[in-house]
Scaffold this active site. Sequence first.
Site, PDB file in Angstrom:
ATOM      1  N   GLU A 221     -29.232  51.090   0.640  1.00 44.96           N
ATOM      2  CA  GLU A 221     -28.061  50.384   1.166  1.00 44.96           C
ATOM      3  C   GLU A 221     -26.827  51.286   1.234  1.00 44.96           C
ATOM      4  O   GLU A 221     -25.704  50.791   1.259  1.00 44.96           O
ATOM      5  CB  GLU A 221     -27.789  49.155   0.307  1.00 44.96           C
ATOM      6  CG  GLU A 221     -28.936  48.163   0.307  1.00 44.96           C
ATOM      7  CD  GLU A 221     -28.767  47.055  -0.708  1.00 44.96           C
ATOM      8  OE1 GLU A 221     -27.965  46.143  -0.456  1.00 44.96           O
ATOM      9  OE2 GLU A 221     -29.427  47.102  -1.764  1.00 44.96           O
TER      10      GLU A 221
ATOM     11  N   SER B  10     -29.847  43.292   0.592  1.00 47.98           N
ATOM     12  CA  SER B  10     -29.775  43.432   2.051  1.00 47.98           C
ATOM     13  C   SER B  10     -31.066  43.032   2.742  1.00 47.98           C
ATOM     14  O   SER B  10     -31.324  43.449   3.869  1.00 47.98           O
ATOM     15  CB  SER B  10     -29.385  44.866   2.439  1.00 47.98           C
ATOM     16  OG  SER B  10     -28.069  45.150   2.020  1.00 47.98           O
TER      17      SER B  10
ATOM     18  N   TYR C 217     -26.034  42.924   9.242  1.00 41.99           N
ATOM     19  CA  TYR C 217     -25.048  43.974   9.463  1.00 41.99           C
ATOM     20  C   TYR C 217     -24.836  44.356  10.931  1.00 41.99           C
ATOM     21  O   TYR C 217     -24.151  45.323  11.211  1.00 41.99           O
ATOM     22  CB  TYR C 217     -25.436  45.210   8.646  1.00 41.99           C
ATOM     23  CG  TYR C 217     -25.528  44.891   7.176  1.00 41.99           C
ATOM     24  CD1 TYR C 217     -24.398  44.503   6.466  1.00 41.99           C
ATOM     25  CD2 TYR C 217     -26.740  44.950   6.492  1.00 41.99           C
ATOM     26  CE1 TYR C 217     -24.478  44.185   5.123  1.00 41.99           C
ATOM     27  CE2 TYR C 217     -26.822  44.645   5.141  1.00 41.99           C
ATOM     28  CZ  TYR C 217     -25.692  44.260   4.467  1.00 41.99           C
ATOM     29  OH  TYR C 217     -25.761  43.940   3.136  1.00 41.99           O
TER      30      TYR C 217
ATOM     31  N   ARG D 252     -21.589  36.770  -5.962  1.00 42.10           N
ATOM     32  CA  ARG D 252     -21.972  35.926  -4.841  1.00 42.10           C
ATOM     33  C   ARG D 252     -23.368  35.388  -5.103  1.00 42.10           C
ATOM     34  O   ARG D 252     -24.294  36.149  -5.385  1.00 42.10           O
ATOM     35  CB  ARG D 252     -21.976  36.715  -3.527  1.00 42.10           C
ATOM     36  CG  ARG D 252     -22.100  35.809  -2.287  1.00 42.10           C
ATOM     37  CD  ARG D 252     -22.501  36.587  -1.038  1.00 42.10           C
ATOM     38  NE  ARG D 252     -23.907  36.967  -1.083  1.00 42.10           N
ATOM     39  CZ  ARG D 252     -24.350  38.220  -0.891  1.00 42.10           C
ATOM     40  NH1 ARG D 252     -23.509  39.204  -0.660  1.00 42.10           N
ATOM     41  NH2 ARG D 252     -25.656  38.478  -0.944  1.00 42.10           N
TER      42      ARG D 252
ATOM     43  N   ASP E  11     -26.616  33.281  -3.646  1.00 40.78           N
ATOM     44  CA  ASP E  11     -27.296  32.871  -2.419  1.00 40.78           C
ATOM     45  C   ASP E  11     -28.156  31.647  -2.720  1.00 40.78           C
ATOM     46  O   ASP E  11     -28.927  31.638  -3.698  1.00 40.78           O
ATOM     47  CB  ASP E  11     -28.157  34.005  -1.882  1.00 40.78           C
ATOM     48  CG  ASP E  11     -27.324  35.220  -1.487  1.00 40.78           C
ATOM     49  OD1 ASP E  11     -26.122  35.051  -1.199  1.00 40.78           O
ATOM     50  OD2 ASP E  11     -27.866  36.337  -1.479  1.00 40.78           O
TER      51      ASP E  11
ATOM     52  N   GLU F 232     -30.717  33.980  -5.588  1.00 39.63           N
ATOM     53  CA  GLU F 232     -30.379  35.205  -6.294  1.00 39.63           C
ATOM     54  C   GLU F 232     -28.867  35.336  -6.387  1.00 39.63           C
ATOM     55  O   GLU F 232     -28.131  34.587  -5.730  1.00 39.63           O
ATOM     56  CB  GLU F 232     -30.973  36.430  -5.594  1.00 39.63           C
ATOM     57  CG  GLU F 232     -30.526  36.599  -4.156  1.00 39.63           C
ATOM     58  CD  GLU F 232     -31.305  37.695  -3.439  1.00 39.63           C
ATOM     59  OE1 GLU F 232     -30.707  38.756  -3.206  1.00 39.63           O
ATOM     60  OE2 GLU F 232     -32.493  37.482  -3.113  1.00 39.63           O
TER      61      GLU F 232
ATOM     62  N   ASN G 220     -25.547  38.306  -6.585  1.00 39.31           N
ATOM     63  CA  ASN G 220     -25.151  39.673  -6.285  1.00 39.31           C
ATOM     64  C   ASN G 220     -23.899  40.002  -7.077  1.00 39.31           C
ATOM     65  O   ASN G 220     -22.885  39.310  -6.947  1.00 39.31           O
ATOM     66  CB  ASN G 220     -24.891  39.806  -4.774  1.00 39.31           C
ATOM     67  CG  ASN G 220     -24.773  41.244  -4.318  1.00 39.31           C
ATOM     68  OD1 ASN G 220     -24.015  42.018  -4.883  1.00 39.31           O
ATOM     69  ND2 ASN G 220     -25.517  41.595  -3.285  1.00 39.31           N
TER      70      ASN G 220
ATOM     71  N   GLY H 256     -21.230  42.421  -0.681  1.00 43.51           N
ATOM     72  CA  GLY H 256     -20.814  43.224   0.458  1.00 43.51           C
ATOM     73  C   GLY H 256     -19.403  42.898   0.898  1.00 43.51           C
ATOM     74  O   GLY H 256     -18.942  41.755   0.783  1.00 43.51           O
TER      75      GLY H 256
END
Length: 341
Positions: free
Chosen positions: A42, A178, A248, A287, A289, A302, A304, A308
């Site tokens: 990443e 990602s 992205y 964050r 998900d 999950e 983070n 990002g």
Amino acid sequence: MSESTMIPYAVSTRPRPAAPDGGRSTSDLGHVLILAGGLSYEREVSIRSGRRVAEALRATGVDVETRDTDAALVPAVLADPPDAAFVTLHGGAGEDGAIRTVLELLGVPYVGATPDACHIAFDKPTAKAVVASWGLNTPASVALPKETFHDLGASAVLGRIVDRLGLPLFVKPSRGGSALGASIVRGSEELPAAMVGCFAYGDTALIEKYVQGVEVAVSVVDLGDGPVALPPVEIVPDRGVYDYAARYTAGHTEFFAPARLTEEETEACAAMAVTAHTALGLRDISRTDLIVDTTGRPYFLEVNVAPGMTETSLLPMAAEAAGRDLGALCRGLLEIAVRRG
């Protein structure tokens, strides 16, 4: 949304008065170091995140330096110690706690979770077990290393997975982000290829029961008054899968911020993200998900620890939906890190 999940604050960029002990005000950020790049898959996303945070902070008057995590990093920090660091590394050392350990050895305050919390959150099966122990819904799953398939025979093991979890399935590396190495399996004949693709990015695969529903990301921030949730962001990829390209590449995914959820669903998602943040011992920013199924029930997927920050990333969208300036938010988090020391 309840008081516990609303965002009741606003970050001021006005200079604060001098600290009572005569020291430098935490608002007076001098030299801030942004870590971006690294050697994970990443890397390019990390560079974009670092650039976005640097631009946002400079707009608030912060002196920013961006550095990669190479052999020049430690000598540079020792020669010119920063007041604080903002980690925008994704995957690998950026999220498993390693670089944060180095920052602690160097005495540099930083935004984000401690190394120990990162170790737990970065490993998806471990994180799922922790949040499940706190009563959060998470899809049924199994985690198996590549060696197991080699030693016991892939076909026999894969057959038992389908028997236990049913179809469809979602396969992803137990570490990383990602959506690299991740795929949906709708038929048992697709599972071997999905496992091969997963093992290209990690040595352990997490195979989950696929939950059909609305994909949502909920960012959590803590500016000193406890963790609170930003508005949820709904993710609608044009090809039905939120893969690397969808994440992205501008135009490949439609986002709704706030998400098109009922008030009850929104509150449940916010509460789940704050609970996950707390259960995993995270701090400052995260964050989570989620998937909200057709009955309105959210499932934890999950978390983070270094979300990002690119032009198509979810946390900046959530901040904007909340009427928050990204630079002011990042500056506020850095001030918390400096105060923490």
